[in-house]
Design a protein around this motif. Structure first.
Motif, PDB file in Angstrom:
ATOM      1  N   MET A  42       2.186  30.420 -49.708  1.00  0.00           N
ATOM      2  CA  MET A  42       2.711  30.546 -48.348  1.00  0.00           C
ATOM      3  C   MET A  42       4.201  30.889 -48.414  1.00  0.00           C
ATOM      4  N   SER A  43       4.642  31.830 -47.590  1.00  0.00           N
ATOM      5  CA  SER A  43       6.018  32.287 -47.703  1.00  0.00           C
ATOM      6  C   SER A  43       6.985  31.230 -47.143  1.00  0.00           C
ATOM      7  N   HIS A  65       9.483  28.643 -40.315  1.00  0.00           N
ATOM      8  CA  HIS A  65       9.101  28.850 -38.917  1.00  0.00           C
ATOM      9  C   HIS A  65       8.440  27.596 -38.355  1.00  0.00           C
ATOM     10  N   TYR A  66       7.440  27.066 -39.077  1.00  0.00           N
ATOM     11  CA  TYR A  66       6.707  25.921 -38.532  1.00  0.00           C
ATOM     12  C   TYR A  66       7.533  24.633 -38.570  1.00  0.00           C
ATOM     13  N   GLU A  67       8.473  24.537 -39.519  1.00  0.00           N
ATOM     14  CA  GLU A  67       9.357  23.367 -39.504  1.00  0.00           C
ATOM     15  C   GLU A  67      10.216  23.399 -38.237  1.00  0.00           C
ATOM     16  N   ASP A  86       8.576  21.058 -30.772  1.00  0.00           N
ATOM     17  CA  ASP A  86       8.205  21.514 -29.420  1.00  0.00           C
ATOM     18  C   ASP A  86       6.839  22.180 -29.384  1.00  0.00           C
ATOM     19  N   TYR A  87       6.130  22.143 -30.501  1.00  0.00           N
ATOM     20  CA  TYR A  87       4.896  22.926 -30.619  1.00  0.00           C
ATOM     21  C   TYR A  87       3.892  22.604 -29.505  1.00  0.00           C
ATOM     22  N   ASP A  88       3.640  21.317 -29.281  1.00  0.00           N
ATOM     23  CA  ASP A  88       2.592  20.951 -28.322  1.00  0.00           C
ATOM     24  C   ASP A  88       2.956  21.421 -26.915  1.00  0.00           C
ATOM     25  N   VAL A 132      -8.618  23.384 -40.658  1.00  0.00           N
ATOM     26  CA  VAL A 132      -7.700  23.862 -41.699  1.00  0.00           C
ATOM     27  C   VAL A 132      -6.595  24.699 -41.042  1.00  0.00           C
ATOM     28  N   GLY A 133      -5.348  24.242 -41.221  1.00  0.00           N
ATOM     29  CA  GLY A 133      -4.227  24.824 -40.477  1.00  0.00           C
ATOM     30  C   GLY A 133      -4.220  24.200 -39.096  1.00  0.00           C
ATOM     31  N   CYS A 134      -4.394  22.868 -39.094  1.00  0.00           N
ATOM     32  CA  CYS A 134      -4.553  22.134 -37.820  1.00  0.00           C
ATOM     33  C   CYS A 134      -3.240  21.997 -37.073  1.00  0.00           C
ATOM     34  N   GLY A 135      -2.111  22.255 -37.770  1.00  0.00           N
ATOM     35  CA  GLY A 135      -0.804  22.095 -37.120  1.00  0.00           C
ATOM     36  C   GLY A 135      -0.573  20.658 -36.726  1.00  0.00           C
ATOM     37  N   THR A 136      -0.215  20.454 -35.467  1.00  0.00           N
ATOM     38  CA  THR A 136       0.085  19.116 -34.950  1.00  0.00           C
ATOM     39  C   THR A 136      -1.189  18.379 -34.534  1.00  0.00           C
ATOM     40  N   VAL A 168      -6.061  19.409 -41.992  1.00  0.00           N
ATOM     41  CA  VAL A 168      -5.435  19.986 -43.185  1.00  0.00           C
ATOM     42  C   VAL A 168      -4.307  20.931 -42.772  1.00  0.00           C
ATOM     43  N   ASP A 169      -3.118  20.710 -43.305  1.00  0.00           N
ATOM     44  CA  ASP A 169      -2.011  21.649 -43.039  1.00  0.00           C
ATOM     45  C   ASP A 169      -0.981  21.511 -44.159  1.00  0.00           C
ATOM     46  N   PRO A 170      -0.394  22.660 -44.582  1.00  0.00           N
ATOM     47  CA  PRO A 170       0.562  22.586 -45.681  1.00  0.00           C
ATOM     48  C   PRO A 170       1.991  22.269 -45.240  1.00  0.00           C
ATOM     49  N   VAL A 171       2.283  22.285 -43.941  1.00  0.00           N
ATOM     50  CA  VAL A 171       3.674  22.065 -43.502  1.00  0.00           C
ATOM     51  C   VAL A 171       3.816  20.622 -43.002  1.00  0.00           C
ATOM     52  N   PRO A 172       4.535  19.783 -43.770  1.00  0.00           N
ATOM     53  CA  PRO A 172       4.618  18.364 -43.409  1.00  0.00           C
ATOM     54  C   PRO A 172       5.122  18.129 -41.986  1.00  0.00           C
ATOM     55  N   SER A 176      -2.893  23.496 -48.234  1.00  0.00           N
ATOM     56  CA  SER A 176      -3.121  24.803 -47.608  1.00  0.00           C
ATOM     57  C   SER A 176      -4.613  25.136 -47.726  1.00  0.00           C
ATOM     58  N   ALA A 177      -5.015  26.202 -47.040  1.00  0.00           N
ATOM     59  CA  ALA A 177      -6.403  26.669 -47.172  1.00  0.00           C
ATOM     60  C   ALA A 177      -6.666  27.042 -48.632  1.00  0.00           C
ATOM     61  N   GLU A 178      -5.663  27.632 -49.273  1.00  0.00           N
ATOM     62  CA  GLU A 178      -5.802  28.051 -50.670  1.00  0.00           C
ATOM     63  C   GLU A 178      -5.981  26.834 -51.582  1.00  0.00           C
ATOM     64  N   ASP A 179      -5.256  25.737 -51.285  1.00  0.00           N
ATOM     65  CA  ASP A 179      -5.385  24.513 -52.103  1.00  0.00           C
ATOM     66  C   ASP A 179      -6.817  23.985 -52.047  1.00  0.00           C
ATOM     67  N   LEU A 188     -10.807  27.237 -38.591  1.00  0.00           N
ATOM     68  CA  LEU A 188      -9.467  27.769 -38.887  1.00  0.00           C
ATOM     69  C   LEU A 188      -8.995  28.444 -37.599  1.00  0.00           C
ATOM     70  N   LYS A 189      -8.233  27.719 -36.819  1.00  0.00           N
ATOM     71  CA  LYS A 189      -7.782  28.297 -35.544  1.00  0.00           C
ATOM     72  C   LYS A 189      -6.350  28.793 -35.697  1.00  0.00           C
ATOM     73  N   GLU A 190      -6.217  30.085 -35.607  1.00  0.00           N
ATOM     74  CA  GLU A 190      -4.912  30.742 -35.692  1.00  0.00           C
ATOM     75  C   GLU A 190      -4.114  30.344 -36.937  1.00  0.00           C
ATOM     76  N   SER A 191      -4.802  30.201 -38.030  1.00  0.00           N
ATOM     77  CA  SER A 191      -4.110  29.917 -39.293  1.00  0.00           C
ATOM     78  C   SER A 191      -4.496  30.916 -40.378  1.00  0.00           C
ATOM     79  N   HIS A 223      -4.515  34.096 -40.571  1.00  0.00           N
ATOM     80  CA  HIS A 223      -3.618  35.239 -40.814  1.00  0.00           C
ATOM     81  C   HIS A 223      -2.482  34.867 -41.768  1.00  0.00           C
ATOM     82  N   HIS A 224      -2.232  33.566 -41.947  1.00  0.00           N
ATOM     83  CA  HIS A 224      -1.172  33.142 -42.868  1.00  0.00           C
ATOM     84  C   HIS A 224      -1.656  33.104 -44.325  1.00  0.00           C
ATOM     85  N   VAL A 225      -2.952  33.217 -44.520  1.00  0.00           N
ATOM     86  CA  VAL A 225      -3.501  33.115 -45.883  1.00  0.00           C
ATOM     87  C   VAL A 225      -3.307  34.452 -46.596  1.00  0.00           C
TER      88      VAL A 225
END
Ligand SMILES: C[S@@+](CC[C@H](N)C(=O)[O-])C[C@H]1O[C@@H](n2cnc3c(N)ncnc32)[C@H](O)[C@@H]1O
Length: 253
Positions: free
Chosen positions: A1-2, A8-10, A15-17, A49-53, A73-77, A95-98, A115-118, A120-122
């Motif tokens: 993941m870049s 971006h997600y940090e 304010d995500y929700d 997977v890529g559940c975000g908040t 599951v999400d890779p961004v703490p 991550s999905a890759e993990d 995998l909802k809107e996640s 495309h990041h893979v």
């Protein structure tokens, strides 16, 4: 993941929700579409997977009342930390890759992976999909929810163009789902959305979509000016949010 994606997600996590829900009914309708599409039942072992908040995962848990907690599951703490601690949700930093590669293992076979809107990041999409398909049970299914390349969000022109360049083509993902040995199908769902223009300006300012992270502060400011001009007569913005629901099932036998 870049690093850009992580940054971006940090940045958007606090304010995500607020930004991504549009309104509570939007989340409810969307979650219902996921439940229907996957035909989720209480006995399913589910992973988001890529559940975000966990904005949608919480609602999923409330709708389905699964017997086992939904694996979040999400890779961004910074995102994962916002998943509420309740016994119906089990956070997993990966991550999905993990998951796909076995670097991180789920507690058991999965009956449903969302995998909802996640997706495309893979980066290595087919390989990851193959690995995820390998985690499914005999009646397992997977759902990739993604925006098409052309969207009706009231973004400024450059953001639309950049989005179209970055977003994968849903038809290619459907082919990938077939290529990894699952039965594949796609349908499109539309969610009508209404949002106050000034609220939307705040969403643009906070780069609520990851494509907005592609622009410098000056470029974003210019884009928002363009947006303000285009929608100067519309205090409330109404648009149709179209999503591809790409489903894969384990073939019987
Ligand atoms: C647009 S958000 C969607 C969050 C949630 N599914 C929702 O709809 O509210 C994308 C999420 O994907 C996560 N993500 C980014 N790269 C990922 C990867 N390689 N594997 C799994 N998730 C990833 C991000 O951390 C972020 O939480």
């Amino acid at each position: 993941m870049s690093d850009l994606t992580v940054e971006h997600y940090e940045r958007v996590a606090p304010d995500y929700d607020e930004h991504w829900s549009y309104d509570p009914d939007y989340v409810r309708r969307f979650t219902q579409a996921i439940v229907d599409s996957l035909r989720l039942t209480r006995s399913d072992a589910i992973a988001d997977v890529g559940c975000g908040t966990g904005l949608y995962t919480r609602r999923l848990a409330a709708e389905v009342e699964p017997e086992r907690p939904i694996l979040c599951v999400d890779p961004v703490p910074a995102m994962l930390e916002r998943v509420p601690s309740t016994k119906s949700l089990q956070p997993l930093a990966a991550s999905a890759e993990d998951l796909a590669s076995g670097r991180v293992a789920p507690p058991g076979r999965l009956d449903a992976i969302v995998l909802k809107e996640s997706f495309h990041h893979v980066a290595e999409r087919e390989e990851t999909l193959e690995g995820l398909a390998g985690l499914l049970s005999r009646h397992g299914r997977i759902l990739i929810v993604m925006l098409p390349r052309t969207i009706h969000h009231p973004l400024f022109r450059e953001a639309h163009e950049r989005f179209g360049e970055l977003q994968p083509e849903p038809a290619k993902i459907v082919d990938m789902v077939s290529a990894v040995g699952l039965r594949a199908a796609v349908s499109y769902r539309t969610f009508h959305t209404a949002i106050d223009r000034e609220r939307y300006v705040r969403m643009l300012e906070s780069r609520y979509m990851s494509v907005l992270g592609e622009f410098s502060d000056d470029e974003l400011r210019a884009g928002i000016e363009q947006f303000r001009h285009a929608y100067r007569n519309d205090p409330v913005l109404r648009f149709d949010d179209h999503f591809a629901f790409i489903k894969g099932w384990v073939k019987p036998g």
